[in-house]
Design an enzyme around this catalytic site. Sequence first.
Site, PDB file in Angstrom:
ATOM      1  N   THR A  96      -0.148  12.824 -10.599  1.00 27.66           N
ATOM      2  CA  THR A  96       1.084  12.405  -9.939  1.00 27.66           C
ATOM      3  C   THR A  96       1.371  10.970 -10.348  1.00 27.66           C
ATOM      4  O   THR A  96       0.594  10.059 -10.051  1.00 27.66           O
ATOM      5  CB  THR A  96       0.960  12.495  -8.408  1.00 27.66           C
ATOM      6  OG1 THR A  96       0.692  13.858  -8.048  1.00 27.66           O
ATOM      7  CG2 THR A  96       2.249  12.039  -7.738  1.00 27.66           C
ATOM      8  N   LYS A 171       7.401  16.408  -7.208  1.00 25.68           N
ATOM      9  CA  LYS A 171       6.195  15.992  -6.480  1.00 25.68           C
ATOM     10  C   LYS A 171       6.513  14.885  -5.482  1.00 25.68           C
ATOM     11  O   LYS A 171       5.921  14.826  -4.389  1.00 25.68           O
ATOM     12  CB  LYS A 171       5.117  15.524  -7.463  1.00 25.68           C
ATOM     13  CG  LYS A 171       3.783  15.146  -6.796  1.00 25.68           C
ATOM     14  CD  LYS A 171       3.153  16.300  -6.037  1.00 25.68           C
ATOM     15  CE  LYS A 171       1.862  15.886  -5.313  1.00 25.68           C
ATOM     16  NZ  LYS A 171       0.730  15.685  -6.231  1.00 25.68           N
ATOM     17  N   LYS A 239      -0.583   5.605  -3.336  1.00 30.37           N
ATOM     18  CA  LYS A 239       0.021   5.466  -4.672  1.00 30.37           C
ATOM     19  C   LYS A 239       1.240   6.366  -4.820  1.00 30.37           C
ATOM     20  O   LYS A 239       2.308   5.939  -5.288  1.00 30.37           O
ATOM     21  CB  LYS A 239      -1.033   5.796  -5.737  1.00 30.37           C
ATOM     22  CG  LYS A 239      -0.534   5.828  -7.168  1.00 30.37           C
ATOM     23  CD  LYS A 239      -0.256   7.252  -7.675  1.00 30.37           C
ATOM     24  CE  LYS A 239      -1.501   8.093  -7.690  1.00 30.37           C
ATOM     25  NZ  LYS A 239      -1.227   9.460  -8.223  1.00 30.37           N
TER      26      LYS A 239
END
Length: 286
Positions: A96, A171, A239
């Site tokens: 990701t 995502k 993150k």
Amino acid sequence: MTKIGFIGTGLMGHGMIRNLLKNGYQVQIWNRTKAKAEDLINDGADWTDDAAQCAHDVDFVITIVGYPKDVEEVYFGEHGILAGANPGTTIIDMTTTSPQLAQKIYQAAVDHKLLALDAPVSGGLAGAENGSLSIMIGGDQATFDHAFPIFTAMGKQIVLQGPAGSGQHTKMANQIALAGALAGVCESLRYAKAAGLDPQKMFDTIRAGAAGSAQMEAFMPMLINNDFKATFYMKHFIKDLKIAQGEANDRDLKLAILDQILKECQAVEAMGFGDEGTQALYHWYE
């Protein structure tokens, strides 16, 4: 036999590699820490000495590493994938990371006569281990079709979302939705305890109704048992949310839940819980 180079043998990579091996693929691997790959070597994966060697003379290269800076290093470093991959190789980043980085990799692949897809996943450790990941993909239709059999060894819901970067954008939408659901689970349990309820009875009751969710099924039992073991690290979730927040800000979007949950997660990390699972968000409510 189709040959795959796989870079990243962490929590997610382990299960994904094992499923590729089980499906008859020849897999060579690299990770910065070889000790984290010893069991996979024993299972039949071949060790390589760096990312360039791992990417050399294979049909596909798959990466799933920690942070965007790790992706940059693995692809563009002196001993990176672009330095080792043969023309015609398909490179698939399943980390990701930012949509812009996915597009950068795609353009570099074009320049090096490679094929590229961004293909982040959802489903956590269990999905990686049992081959049931949701895989959201950005790139060209022909490349997607070419790689589809590889994806079926690792996932069940496999969808081409659009051009390069679209997998990463999907995502981000996933992580935004997940953040709110996770917070709801934590707040529900905190309220139940404060009200003097039996947490297990409460969970057994509400899970079957409209409040039930994948996040509740995954993490309410762990929270009831004070189990904060990572199936997906809090530090990596932060993150992801920071990337999502940056993408939202670039579009002048005000996503209040995203902003609030990111603040809470960062506070939890500051408490020293970054290496626990995402359910560590509960610490913020204690």
